[in-house]
Design a protein around this motif. Structure first.
Motif, mmCIF file in Angstrom:
data_model
loop_
_atom_site.group_PDB
_atom_site.id
_atom_site.type_symbol
_atom_site.label_atom_id
_atom_site.label_comp_id
_atom_site.label_asym_id
_atom_site.label_seq_id
_atom_site.Cartn_x
_atom_site.Cartn_y
_atom_site.Cartn_z
ATOM 1 N N GLU A 1 0.828 -1.212 0.000
ATOM 2 C CA GLU A 1 0.000 0.000 0.000
ATOM 3 C C GLU A 1 0.860 1.260 0.000
ATOM 4 O OE1 GLU A 1 -3.193 0.491 -0.475
ATOM 5 O OE2 GLU A 1 -3.737 -1.622 -0.516
ATOM 6 N N PHE A 2 1.962 1.252 0.754
ATOM 7 C CA PHE A 2 2.856 2.402 0.802
ATOM 8 C C PHE A 2 3.396 2.700 -0.604
ATOM 9 C CE2 PHE A 2 7.255 3.949 0.948
ATOM 10 C CZ PHE A 2 7.071 5.164 1.591
ATOM 11 N N LEU A 3 3.982 1.689 -1.254
ATOM 12 C CA LEU A 3 4.561 1.922 -2.573
ATOM 13 C C LEU A 3 3.486 2.224 -3.605
ATOM 14 C CD1 LEU A 3 7.214 2.180 -4.021
ATOM 15 C CD2 LEU A 3 7.083 -0.258 -4.580
ATOM 16 N N SER A 4 2.348 1.586 -3.483
ATOM 17 C CA SER A 4 1.214 1.878 -4.363
ATOM 18 C C SER A 4 0.838 3.354 -4.266
ATOM 19 C CB SER A 4 0.015 1.006 -3.961
ATOM 20 O OG SER A 4 -1.171 1.469 -4.544
ATOM 21 N N GLY A 5 0.777 3.861 -3.040
ATOM 22 C CA GLY A 5 0.425 5.262 -2.832
ATOM 23 C C GLY A 5 1.457 6.214 -3.385
ATOM 24 N N VAL A 6 2.741 5.892 -3.233
ATOM 25 C CA VAL A 6 3.801 6.756 -3.735
ATOM 26 C C VAL A 6 3.801 6.773 -5.257
ATOM 27 C CG1 VAL A 6 6.308 7.059 -3.907
ATOM 28 C CG2 VAL A 6 5.271 6.508 -1.693
ATOM 29 N N LEU A 7 3.726 5.579 -5.871
ATOM 30 C CA LEU A 7 3.813 5.485 -7.332
ATOM 31 C C LEU A 7 2.504 5.779 -8.049
ATOM 32 C CD1 LEU A 7 6.002 2.260 -7.706
ATOM 33 C CD2 LEU A 7 6.740 4.662 -7.790
ATOM 34 N N GLY A 8 1.391 5.728 -7.324
ATOM 35 C CA GLY A 8 0.097 5.914 -7.985
ATOM 36 C C GLY A 8 -0.294 4.712 -8.825
ATOM 37 N N VAL A 9 0.134 3.527 -8.397
ATOM 38 C CA VAL A 9 -0.153 2.267 -9.084
ATOM 39 C C VAL A 9 -1.007 1.421 -8.147
ATOM 40 C CG1 VAL A 9 0.906 0.164 -9.998
ATOM 41 C CG2 VAL A 9 2.059 2.354 -10.302
ATOM 42 N N PRO A 10 -2.123 0.869 -8.621
ATOM 43 C CA PRO A 10 -2.981 0.100 -7.715
ATOM 44 C C PRO A 10 -2.363 -1.227 -7.291
ATOM 45 C CG PRO A 10 -3.808 -0.050 -9.954
ATOM 46 C CD PRO A 10 -2.673 0.928 -9.982
ATOM 47 N N VAL A 11 -2.722 -1.657 -6.089
ATOM 48 C CA VAL A 11 -2.369 -2.995 -5.621
ATOM 49 C C VAL A 11 -3.325 -3.964 -6.314
ATOM 50 C CG1 VAL A 11 -2.262 -4.532 -3.632
ATOM 51 C CG2 VAL A 11 -1.570 -2.137 -3.398
ATOM 52 N N GLY A 12 -2.766 -5.018 -6.887
ATOM 53 C CA GLY A 12 -3.592 -6.004 -7.584
ATOM 54 C C GLY A 12 -4.198 -7.012 -6.636
ATOM 55 N N ALA A 13 -5.004 -7.885 -7.189
ATOM 56 C CA ALA A 13 -5.621 -8.959 -6.405
ATOM 57 C C ALA A 13 -4.537 -9.938 -5.975
ATOM 58 C CB ALA A 13 -6.678 -9.673 -7.237
ATOM 59 N N GLY A 14 -4.533 -10.267 -4.708
ATOM 60 C CA GLY A 14 -3.523 -11.171 -4.179
ATOM 61 C C GLY A 14 -3.744 -12.607 -4.608
ATOM 62 N N THR A 15 -2.651 -13.290 -4.836
ATOM 63 C CA THR A 15 -2.638 -14.730 -5.060
ATOM 64 C C THR A 15 -1.637 -15.265 -4.057
ATOM 65 O OG1 THR A 15 -3.038 -14.406 -7.421
ATOM 66 C CG2 THR A 15 -2.219 -16.557 -6.748
ATOM 67 N N GLU A 16 -2.137 -15.877 -2.992
ATOM 68 C CA GLU A 16 -1.270 -16.295 -1.886
ATOM 69 C C GLU A 16 -0.052 -17.027 -2.400
ATOM 70 O OE1 GLU A 16 -1.349 -15.376 1.214
ATOM 71 O OE2 GLU A 16 -3.166 -14.235 0.858
ATOM 72 N N PRO A 17 1.091 -16.673 -1.878
ATOM 73 C CA PRO A 17 1.346 -15.751 -0.772
ATOM 74 C C PRO A 17 1.715 -14.339 -1.216
ATOM 75 C CG PRO A 17 3.329 -16.987 -1.198
ATOM 76 C CD PRO A 17 2.301 -17.439 -2.215
ATOM 77 N N PHE A 18 1.352 -13.959 -2.442
ATOM 78 C CA PHE A 18 1.824 -12.691 -3.004
ATOM 79 C C PHE A 18 0.729 -11.637 -3.120
ATOM 80 C CE2 PHE A 18 4.368 -16.112 -5.004
ATOM 81 C CZ PHE A 18 5.555 -15.847 -4.358
ATOM 82 N N LEU A 19 1.161 -10.377 -3.018
ATOM 83 C CA LEU A 19 0.304 -9.220 -3.241
ATOM 84 C C LEU A 19 1.014 -8.368 -4.284
ATOM 85 C CD1 LEU A 19 -2.335 -7.940 -2.274
ATOM 86 C CD2 LEU A 19 -1.013 -6.704 -0.560
ATOM 87 N N PRO A 20 0.461 -8.277 -5.515
ATOM 88 C CA PRO A 20 1.216 -7.682 -6.614
ATOM 89 C C PRO A 20 0.951 -6.192 -6.847
ATOM 90 C CG PRO A 20 -0.725 -8.745 -7.481
ATOM 91 C CD PRO A 20 -0.746 -8.965 -5.990
ATOM 92 N N LEU A 21 1.992 -5.534 -7.341
ATOM 93 C CA LEU A 21 1.883 -4.219 -7.969
ATOM 94 C C LEU A 21 2.376 -4.436 -9.396
ATOM 95 C CD1 LEU A 21 1.888 -2.957 -5.012
ATOM 96 C CD2 LEU A 21 3.107 -1.095 -6.054
ATOM 97 N N VAL A 22 1.520 -4.199 -10.374
ATOM 98 C CA VAL A 22 1.903 -4.360 -11.768
ATOM 99 C C VAL A 22 2.325 -2.997 -12.297
ATOM 100 C CG1 VAL A 22 1.185 -5.104 -14.066
ATOM 101 C CG2 VAL A 22 0.285 -6.277 -12.038
ATOM 102 N N LEU A 23 3.556 -2.917 -12.783
ATOM 103 C CA LEU A 23 4.096 -1.663 -13.292
ATOM 104 C C LEU A 23 3.742 -1.494 -14.765
ATOM 105 C CD1 LEU A 23 7.557 -1.841 -11.518
ATOM 106 C CD2 LEU A 23 5.429 -0.800 -10.707
#
Length: 121
Positions: A20-42
Motif C-alpha cells: 500500500e505504501f509503494l502503491s500510494g507513492v507510485l500511484g499504481v494500484p495494488v492487484g488482487a492477491g494470489t497467496e502468498p503474493f500481493l502484486p503491484l503491476v508496473l
C-alpha cells in the motif's frame, strides 16, 4: 524472444502495508492477491510481488517515471513526511540531476532503498 524481467519478490514484514505504501507513492494500484503474493503491476508489465517475511534484508528498486509522475510521487512523499535523498549512500537531503533528469531515493517501511528517476543512464 528477448529476455525480459517478469516479476520479482519484495520481502516485507507487513506485506499489505508495504504494498500500500509503494502503491500510494507510485500511484499504481495494488492487484488482487494470489497467496502468498500481493502484486503491484508496473507500466512495463513487470510485477512486484510483495510477500510476508519475519526479517528483511534491504534491497534496491529503481523506477523510471515521467516528469509528471515524479512531481506527483514527490508530493505524496512530502505529504507522508518521508525523507527524500539525492544519493543512496550518504543520504544527502534533496534531489539529484543524474543522467540529465531528476532523481531521488527514499526508504519503504522495511528499509528497502527505493529510487525514482526521470531519465535512465
Amino acid at each position: 524472444m528477448a529476455v525480459e524481467l517478469n516479476h520479482t519478490i519484495v520481502w516485507a514484514t507487513d506485506r499489505d502495508a508495504s504494498a500500500e505504501f509503494l502503491s500510494g507513492v507510485l500511484g499504481v494500484p495494488v492487484g488482487a492477491g494470489t497467496e502468498p503474493f500481493l502484486p503491484l503491476v508496473l507500466g512495463n508489465g513487470v510485477t512486484l510481488d510483495f510477500a510476508q517475511a519475519e526479517r528483511v534484508a534491504g534491497q534496491h528498486y529503481a523506477f523510471l517515471v515521467s516528469e509528471e509522475e515524479f512531481d506527483a510521487a514527490l508530493a505524496r512523499l512530502t505529504e507522508l513526511g518521508t525523507p527524500v535523498y539525492a544519493d543512496p549512500l550518504h543520504r544527502t537531503p534533496g534531489l539529484n540531476g543524474m543522467f540529465g533528469g531528476r532523481g531521488l531515493y527514499f526508504a519503504d517501511p522495511d528499509g528497502h532503498n527505493m529510487e525514482l528517476l526521470t531519465k535512465a543512464g
